[in-house]
Each structure stands twice: as C-alpha cells, then as structure tokens.
Design a protein around this motif. Structure first.
Motif, PDB file in Angstrom:
ATOM      1  N   UNK A 195       0.862  -1.185   0.000  1.00 45.82           N
ATOM      2  CA  UNK A 195       0.000   0.000   0.000  1.00 45.82           C
ATOM      3  C   UNK A 195       0.892   1.226   0.000  1.00 45.82           C
ATOM      4  N   UNK A 196       0.839   1.994  -1.089  1.00 51.20           N
ATOM      5  CA  UNK A 196       1.745   3.116  -1.290  1.00 51.20           C
ATOM      6  C   UNK A 196       1.001   4.435  -1.112  1.00 51.20           C
ATOM      7  N   UNK A 197       1.432   5.235  -0.135  1.00 49.49           N
ATOM      8  CA  UNK A 197       0.804   6.518   0.121  1.00 49.49           C
ATOM      9  C   UNK A 197       0.052   6.499   1.434  1.00 49.49           C
ATOM     10  N   UNK A 198      -0.728   7.547   1.729  1.00 51.18           N
ATOM     11  CA  UNK A 198      -1.477   7.619   2.986  1.00 51.18           C
ATOM     12  C   UNK A 198      -2.531   6.521   3.097  1.00 51.18           C
ATOM     13  N   UNK A 199      -2.558   5.842   4.240  1.00 49.63           N
ATOM     14  CA  UNK A 199      -3.575   4.808   4.457  1.00 49.63           C
ATOM     15  C   UNK A 199      -3.721   4.501   5.941  1.00 49.63           C
ATOM     16  N   UNK A 200      -4.832   3.855   6.256  1.00 45.17           N
ATOM     17  CA  UNK A 200      -5.022   3.154   7.522  1.00 45.17           C
ATOM     18  C   UNK A 200      -5.780   1.880   7.170  1.00 45.17           C
ATOM     19  N   UNK A 201      -5.343   0.760   7.716  1.00 45.39           N
ATOM     20  CA  UNK A 201      -5.951  -0.537   7.431  1.00 45.39           C
ATOM     21  C   UNK A 201      -6.610  -1.094   8.676  1.00 45.39           C
ATOM     22  N   UNK A 202      -7.778  -1.693   8.506  1.00 44.09           N
ATOM     23  CA  UNK A 202      -8.490  -2.327   9.615  1.00 44.09           C
ATOM     24  C   UNK A 202      -8.756  -3.781   9.257  1.00 44.09           C
ATOM     25  N   UNK A 203      -8.335  -4.695  10.113  1.00 46.68           N
ATOM     26  CA  UNK A 203      -8.563  -6.123   9.897  1.00 46.68           C
ATOM     27  C   UNK A 203      -9.205  -6.703  11.155  1.00 46.68           C
ATOM     28  N   UNK A 204     -10.362  -7.290  10.996  1.00 46.17           N
ATOM     29  CA  UNK A 204     -11.085  -7.887  12.113  1.00 46.17           C
ATOM     30  C   UNK A 204     -11.080  -9.403  11.964  1.00 46.17           C
ATOM     31  N   UNK A 205     -10.645 -10.086  13.010  1.00 46.52           N
ATOM     32  CA  UNK A 205     -10.785 -11.545  13.096  1.00 46.52           C
ATOM     33  C   UNK A 205     -11.975 -11.807  14.014  1.00 46.52           C
ATOM     34  N   UNK A 206     -13.083 -12.173  13.413  1.00 45.11           N
ATOM     35  CA  UNK A 206     -14.324 -12.271  14.174  1.00 45.11           C
ATOM     36  C   UNK A 206     -14.278 -13.384  15.217  1.00 45.11           C
TER      37      UNK A 206
END
Length: 581
Positions: free
Chosen positions: A97-108
């Motif tokens: 992922x190149x540039x500004x980001x925020x990632x959210x990963x949920x393990x239910x």
C-alpha cells in the motif's frame, strides 16, 4: 473509506450512531456498519471505489484513504485480501500500500481487531476508552462524541495549538484521547480488553546513499512510478497549478496522452495566477481559474474546522467549497504536490534569521534553534507553559533517539500531525480522489535516508526533477527564482526580481494581494471578522484558565504577544468550543 469509528462494544451500531448524531463527519454520509461479538465498526464511503470493504464469515478488511495497491500486477486488490490476511504477520505494508492509508482487519472468531497506520500517520488514528470499552477513530471529534469526551478539553493542548498550529504528539485537544503511533500494527483484543502495538517502520537515521546523484535517481524513479501507476487506467486527470515548481513537476510527470485539467483558486488573477496560467499552457494543461471571495478563509472556518477536526489548522483547506464548484469530485484522480517542501527541501530545518525576509540568500541551518523557542509569550500562566514545554521536550527526545542529527527537523514530521500543513490532505481526501506523489512511501524513506545538506537549497529536489522543469526553464517562480536552475545560480536573478517587486509595490506599480493564499490583513480589518471574534469570545472554554490573572480573556485578540496566525488558531479553537454546546 473516509472515516471509521470502532468500539469493542458488541452489537453497538445503533448506540454509536446515536452518540455521534451531532458529528458533522457523519452528517449526510453513507454509513456502513459491521457488528458482532467482536465489537462494532462504522465506516463512511468515499470515492476510492477500488477499496470496497471485504467481509466473509471469519474476517473483515477495510482500507482508509486512497493508497496505490502495489501487489503483483496480475492480482487485483479484492482477490489479494485473503492472501494478505493469511500472511498478515510477515507483510511489509509499504510494499503493498503506497501513500497515505489506515488498514483495519477484524478476526471475528478471535475477537481481535488490527489497525495499521502508515509510515508517518498521514491518516492519523486516535484511541479512547468509555466504560471499559476501547474505541478507535480516524477523526478526533467523532471519537470524542462517541466516547463522551467532547466537553473534556485539554487546556495545555489548546494553548499548544494556538501557539504552534499543531498539538504535540501523542496528545490531542481532549484530555483522555491520544493519537496512536505511526508505522505500527495496533491490536485490540476484546478478550483481554487491551491494545498492543508492533512497530513495522521507523524513520531511523541511517544514511543509505553514497552520492546525491544516486538518491536523486531513486527519487525520480519513485515519483514517476507513482504517477504512472495512479494514472495508468485513466483518460483524464486533474492537478493543481501555481506559480511554484512542485506543480510544474507534477504537470510534467503526467503522461502526455492524458487529458489534463489544472486548477488554481485565488482572490483574483494576480501575479501568482498569471504565472500559473503560463505554466499550464507550457505543460499542455487546460487552465481553470476560480476566484475566491476576499473573506473566503473566514467564511470556511466552520465547515472546514469540522472536517479537519480539533487540533488541525483549518486554513490549509484550500479546496473547501471548490470541490463541487470546480468539479474536483468528478475526477478519478486529482494530483497535488503536498509535502515536497517538508520531505525533500528541508522546509522543517530551521534556518538562520533573514532567510524569509531575503529569499535570494542561500539556506543556512540555525544550529541554536530549540523546539521551545517560540513558546516564550508571557501572557500565559507559567505552570501551563511549563507543562507545554515538557510535552514538546519529551517528543523531541523521542525523535532524538531515532534521529540524533536531525531531530529538530523530524520533530515536525513524525508523526505527520506535527506538521501544520497536513490538514490539506485531510480535507482533500474526504472531498475528492486526492493523490499526493510526494507522499509515496519511497519518498518518505528517501527523505529519512539522506543528510540534511542534500535537502537544503533544493539540491536533491533539483537534481531529481530538473528534466521536468526544463519545458518552463524561462518562466520564473512567483518568489522570483527560475526553478530549472540551481539555488546558487538563482542568487542574482532572484535578487534583481526581489528588488524590482519591492520597488513596484512601494511605487504603486503593483497593487493588491499577489500571493496564493489568504490576505489576512483584509480579513482582520473586516467587519465580519470583528463580529465573529466578538461572538466567539463567549466560548472561551478552558482557555481563560491558561492566562495570567492580569490578562482578561476578553482582550486576548488585542494582545501583541500573539502573532496574526496564532489569533486565527485561537478563533478556530473558540469555534470548536461553540460547537461543543
């Protein structure tokens, strides 16, 4: 997605929406909700349609911002998500992922949520607690509403913002809300009601280049690759144009076969606008000029302040109001030139006095500057100023452990929220499909890997992008330089232009405001400003308690202890107090 609000509270979408009902960041937005025994997540949609939420029976994956997905070319983002989540612990996020980001990963099943921040937290993330539940959000005021912290303003932070245009990391405008760290995987485990972090990148001071030419080649290739990747599927793009060199560089980088529309927003078609118009013509871009009301930056204070949030300067929301008027929200790609100065030209390296007054002089580093040098006003209580200095010194020492030689520069860049210009990105990415080539991961890493002397006086930038400045070699910069030539070759030409401009202003040959942004003298002298100021003085909140007893709050705007831009910051703080109710 534009913004998110997460809570470990189970099946709490309705409750979170109710608590955030007054938040402007949710107003009129399409809100998507996800909830379960793992917690609750609300997100608002944006124009980066390539990043739709991914959800299956076990997992949930969300991308904020519009980073370039740089995985294998044969692999689309949605098809790559299962692989990414399966190899989560080994991912170098900067390679995907190149540039500004925020990632959210949920393990239910495991009731665990990971939030990944980018290299410098170009997109900041904040944390809070409410009744034993952990909350995260990309917008500080939205989080304050959800966590019941809206009326718990931090007096030291607000004074910090007034004086410096930013709140010292990790503090925020609220007593019990903190910003989480950049370049980190933050894991919230609902089973333990705990949050932990694993750092995946730091801007450590490791010089990786043996020559400036090598660094310049890497820099040019990095930015070229970013622009080519972001435009490869498009037939037309928009970009901003000005009297400066960054916009010329971006215009030159855009592939020739694309239709280019360039935009500038000014009070009138002044010197800045006329140079921008010539620049657009040289680079084959259709020029679009939009006139601003002289009081534009006063009128946008309410809306843009809500958009950027407390603790971020609203005045950098240059596109606010024009995103629809100019149709920026209809373009699949809008290219800007933000952070070129900070990352590549040493803008955050403090120079000796006179550099701004006499711009034709070469940059010379001020080795005696300290991070608390500006915090010397004497109308505020000493105990408050002492607490503020302590926060800034603590942050400085954190940076110094990573970067012993350039700590004072990176004090204002790690995280990006310490740079007062970053709200420009926060506004743009929420209004249209904004892409910033000088925020590419490779640019950040190169900036962290070269000595300060290469950045100063445009050495690295000029070496890297001179080929893209050549078409306009004869066109001067709005500050009197000719960007195609080096800093030292420009000393005499810029001196003559500087002398001419000063003489022309004094003799009346040049009249009116010639710069790109607000003419604050016009705003300060207006009746509208006087009325706004008098109204907002009724909403002092916690600020009056920061003043010494012999300085009534009602006269703070008349104090010669505050610079004009600090008074604008003060006005913004009072606006937020007003909206607090």
């Amino acid at each position: 997605m534009k913004d998110f609000l997460f809570s470990t509270e189970e099946f709490a979408a309705a409750a979170l929406k109710e608590r955030s009902a007054d938040s402007e960041i949710f107003a009129g937005e399409t809100i998507r909700q996800f909830e379960g025994e793992w917690g609750t997540l609300l997100v608002t949609e944006d124009c980066y349609t390539q990043y739709q939420p991914y959800e299956d029976g076990e997992r949930l994956f969300i991308v904020l911002g519009g980073p370039l997905y740089t995985g294998p070319e044969s692999e689309g983002f949605l098809s790559a998500v299962p692989r990414l989540m399966g190899d989560w612990e080994n991912i170098d996020f900067s390679r995907h992922f190149d540039g500004p980001f925020a990632l959210l990963k949920v393990n239910k099943e495991e009731k665990r949520m990971d939030c990944v921040t980018d290299l410098l937290s170009f997109i900041p993330v904040y944390r809070a607690e409410r009744e034993g539940q952990l909350l995260l959000s990309s917008h500080v005021d939205l989080l304050a509403d959800a966590a019941g912290e809206r009326e718990k303003r931090d007096a030291v932070s607000e004074l910090d913002f007034v004086l410096h245009g930013a709140v010292t990391y990790p503090y925020t405008a609220y007593e019990n809300i903190r910003q989480v760290s950049p370049g980190t995987i933050h894991t919230i485990d609902k089973n333990t009601a705990d949050i932990s972090g694993r750092t995946w990148w730091l801007p450590e001071e490791i010089l990786r280049y043996t020559s400036i030419g090598e660094a310049a080649d890497d820099l040019r290739n990095t930015v070229e690759t970013y622009v080519n990747r972001v435009t490869e599927k498009e037939s037309s793009v928009a970009h901003f144009i000005s009297g400066g060199e960054d916009s010329r560089t971006i215009a030159g980088l855009i592939p020739d076969h694309l239709h280019k529309d360039s935009f500038v927003f000014l009070d009138d078609l002044n010197l800045e606008g006329k140079i921008a118009k010539k620049s657009a013509a040289i680079y084959g871009s259709n020029f679009h000029f939009y006139a601003r009301d002289p009081l534009h930056y006063l009128y946008i204070l309410p809306g843009s302040s809500e958009l950027v949030g407390s603790g971020s300067e609203y005045k950098h929301a240059h596109t606010y109001g024009f995103h629809e008027k100019a149709g920026l929200n209809k373009y699949p790609v809008v290219l800007g030139g933000l952070f070129s100065d900070a990352l590549l030209k040493g803008a955050r390296i403090r120079k000796i006095r006179g550099s701004k007054k006499f711009p034709f002089l070469p940059d010379i580093k001020d080795s005696f500057y300290t991070v608390n040098k500006e915090a010397g006003v004497d109308i505020f209580r000493e105990e408050v100023m002492k607490a503020l200095r302590k926060r800034r010194e603590d942050h400085y020492h954190t940076i110094k452990e990573m970067r012993p030689e350039s700590a004072k520069e990176w004090f204002q860049m790690w995280p990006a929220s310490m740079n007062m210009n970053i709200p420009n990105l926060h506004v743009n990415r929420r209004l249209f499909c904004s892409y910033e080539p000088f925020m590419a991961n490779g640019v950040v890493k190169i900036s962290a890997s070269v000595p300060q002397s290469w950045k100063m006086n445009r050495k690295l930038f000029h070496r890297a992008f001179k080929p893209y400045l050549k078409p306009a070699w004869w066109l001067w910069h709005s500050d009197g330089r000719f960007p195609y030539f080096s800093r030292y070759a420009n000393i005499m030409p810029q001196l003559f232009v500087w002398m001419y401009m000063n003489l022309a202003v004094k003799t009346g040959r040049i009249k009116g405001h010639q710069g790109p942004f607000a003419h604050w003298d016009t705003i300060f002298s207006s009746e509208a400003f006087r009325q706004t100021k008098e109204e907002y003085l009724n909403y002092g909140g916690v600020l009056p308690q920061t003043l010494k007893s012999n300085h009534p709050f009602s006269s703070i705007f008349e104090s010669d202890q505050l610079e004009p831009q600090q008074k604008i910051n003060l006005l913004q703080v009072l606006h937020h107090h007003k909206t607090d109710g």
